[in-house]
Scaffold this active site. Structure first.
Site, PDB file in Angstrom:
ATOM      1  N   GLU A 151       5.896  14.654   1.142  1.00  0.00           N
ATOM      2  CA  GLU A 151       4.563  15.167   0.806  1.00  0.00           C
ATOM      3  C   GLU A 151       4.665  16.549   0.156  1.00  0.00           C
ATOM      4  O   GLU A 151       4.018  17.512   0.582  1.00  0.00           O
ATOM      5  CB  GLU A 151       3.655  15.184   2.037  1.00  0.00           C
ATOM      6  CG  GLU A 151       3.411  13.786   2.597  1.00  0.00           C
ATOM      7  CD  GLU A 151       2.380  13.745   3.716  1.00  0.00           C
ATOM      8  OE1 GLU A 151       1.950  14.826   4.169  1.00  0.00           O
ATOM      9  OE2 GLU A 151       2.021  12.644   4.140  1.00  0.00           O
ATOM     10  N   GLU A 156       5.731   6.600   5.843  1.00  0.00           N
ATOM     11  CA  GLU A 156       4.910   6.865   7.024  1.00  0.00           C
ATOM     12  C   GLU A 156       3.823   5.809   7.085  1.00  0.00           C
ATOM     13  O   GLU A 156       3.021   5.680   6.159  1.00  0.00           O
ATOM     14  CB  GLU A 156       4.286   8.265   6.973  1.00  0.00           C
ATOM     15  CG  GLU A 156       5.292   9.391   7.068  1.00  0.00           C
ATOM     16  CD  GLU A 156       4.647  10.769   7.051  1.00  0.00           C
ATOM     17  OE1 GLU A 156       3.422  10.859   7.318  1.00  0.00           O
ATOM     18  OE2 GLU A 156       5.367  11.747   6.760  1.00  0.00           O
TER      19      GLU A 156
END
Length: 413
Positions: free
Chosen positions: A136, A218
């Protein structure tokens, strides 16, 4: 003289045909783990890490993503002993930090040396199957970030050119504009880890970028407490804010704004042979990022399938029912202490057998059976036929709110 243990294995990851290990088709049944050890804190203890991963393996886990830092050497050894493959990852940010004292302060000067050290420390291990250059990353969709990525990829490839290089990202929940920095970034990578993507976005990315293998870096990220059950009829519940309790529901239905249910993630992965697998966020609750309660005295996340003490929640059994073959059955709720006499309780069953009978005080309450179905590429699975209400992204059609398999042209689940 240098002594090092080694093993021999053959791993291939194909963008269309998925993952094979020693010639056998395999799905990454993975978890993300933070480095802390619950009440023991952040210092590494090999016995505690072995206990954590042994619990994870009992859930059916075969892969670990080191989120988001290089692992301790002992952690690599434990994965080797347990037969768990690894995605070894560096960096939760590059130049642009997420917090005031983040690694971004050191990125320009030290990142290439640090990621090289990570690779050299783990490259002899047969457990390691890919490297990640970040998670991220704010810079990853900027023009400046393209140069940063090139430096990191070059450093990794210089130290080890035998394994693919990937990134974990929340930036690709829709297709990037052609020619944009986000689009150009994907040309530099071997694979793309997706954080909380819908099934539709996975299919769109697969069609647009055929050179990339895709996986969920994720998945789920639902929150739950052991023994807390609220509103099973709702996909997304509010949290219990009673002082001293602060419990999110364990019916696989307490979801943050960016998440989907664990059931949804399992189905999305199952139905796509090309999809390399998933890493559940998270395998175990961890200290920090207190979610969904960012209030004193809460200091831990509730994301885990297992709590910080090592006790399984109901989500542990959901994933175990899909990731293991030894017959198992688990009832949700897992206890009755929170219900009043005579109260109607909605009971769910997580199982990997085709028929289950429910008894109350020795009296049968009925039998339920799964249907046997097949994926588009012919893999067999068990599933119910009624609407499950596990997909908050679908609001229309014959089963609004319910995931539909690509192999079900009739519209049934």
């Amino acid at each position: 003289r240098y002594r090092t243990p080694f093993g021999i294995r053959h791993v291939t990851i194909d963008p269309d045909h998925g993952l094979t290990v020693n010639g056998e088709y395999t799905k990454l049944q993975g978890v993300d783990l933070h480095h802390d050890l619950g009440a023991l804190g952040a210092a590494f203890h090999a016995d505690a890490a072995l206990r954590q991963l042994t619990i994870m393996k009992s859930m059916g886990v075969n892969a670990l993503r080191t989120s988001h830092n290089p692992p301790a050497p002992e952690m690599i050894e434990i994965c080797e002993r347990l037969g768990i493959v690894m995605l070894v990852e560096a960096f939760d940010c590059w130049r642009t930090g997420k917090n005031p004292y983040d690694y971004g302060r050191f990125f320009d000067e030290h990142s290439e040396a640090d990621i090289t050290e990570m690779v050299r420390a783990a490259r002899n291990s047969p457990a390691v199957i890919m490297w990640s250059i970040g998670n991220e990353i704010p810079d990853s969709t900027s023009t400046a970030g393209l140069g940063m990525a090139e430096r990191l990829i070059d450093a990794v490839k210089k130290a080890d050119d035998t394994r693919p290089v990937v990134i974990g990202s929340d930036k690709y929940r829709s297709l990037p504009s052609p020619g944009s920095a986000a689009d150009q970034m994907l040309a530099k990578l071997d694979g793309l880890g997706l954080n909380y993507n819908t099934a539709a976005s996975v299919d769109a990315l697969h069609a647009r970028y055929p050179h990339l293998f895709l996986f969920e870096s994720e998945s789920s990220s639902e929150t739950s407490s052991r023994g807390a059950y609220q509103e099973p009829e709702h996909l997304n519940t509010g949290e219990n804010h009673t002082p001293g309790k602060r419990e999110p529901s364990a019916y696989d239905n307490n979801l943050a704004s960016w998440t989907m249910s664990g059931e949804y993630g399992l189905k999305k992965d199952r139905d796509r042979k090309f999809f390399t697998g998933q890493f559940l966020w998270s395998g175990i609750d961890y200290i920090g990022e207190p979610t969904p309660y960012d209030v004193f005295p809460v200091k831990a996340s509730f994301f885990g399938a297992v709590d910080t003490a090592g006790f399984p929640k109901d989500m542990y059994y959901l994933f175990k029912s899909q990731w293991t073959s030894e017959p198992m059955v688990h009832l949700v709720p897992m206890d009755w202490t929170g219900h009043r006499p005579g109260e109607t309780v909605e009971v769910w069953v997580y199982a990997n057998v085709d028929t289950v009978e429910l008894f109350l005080n020795g009296h049968s309450l009925g039998v339920r059976r799964f249907d046997t179905k097949k994926t588009t590429d012919g893999r067999t699975y068990l599933e119910t036929t009624e609407a499950t209400g596990d997909d908050k992204t679908v609001t229309t059609g014959p089963y609004p709110g319910s995931y539909t398999s690509p192999n079900n042209s009739a519209g049934k689940l």
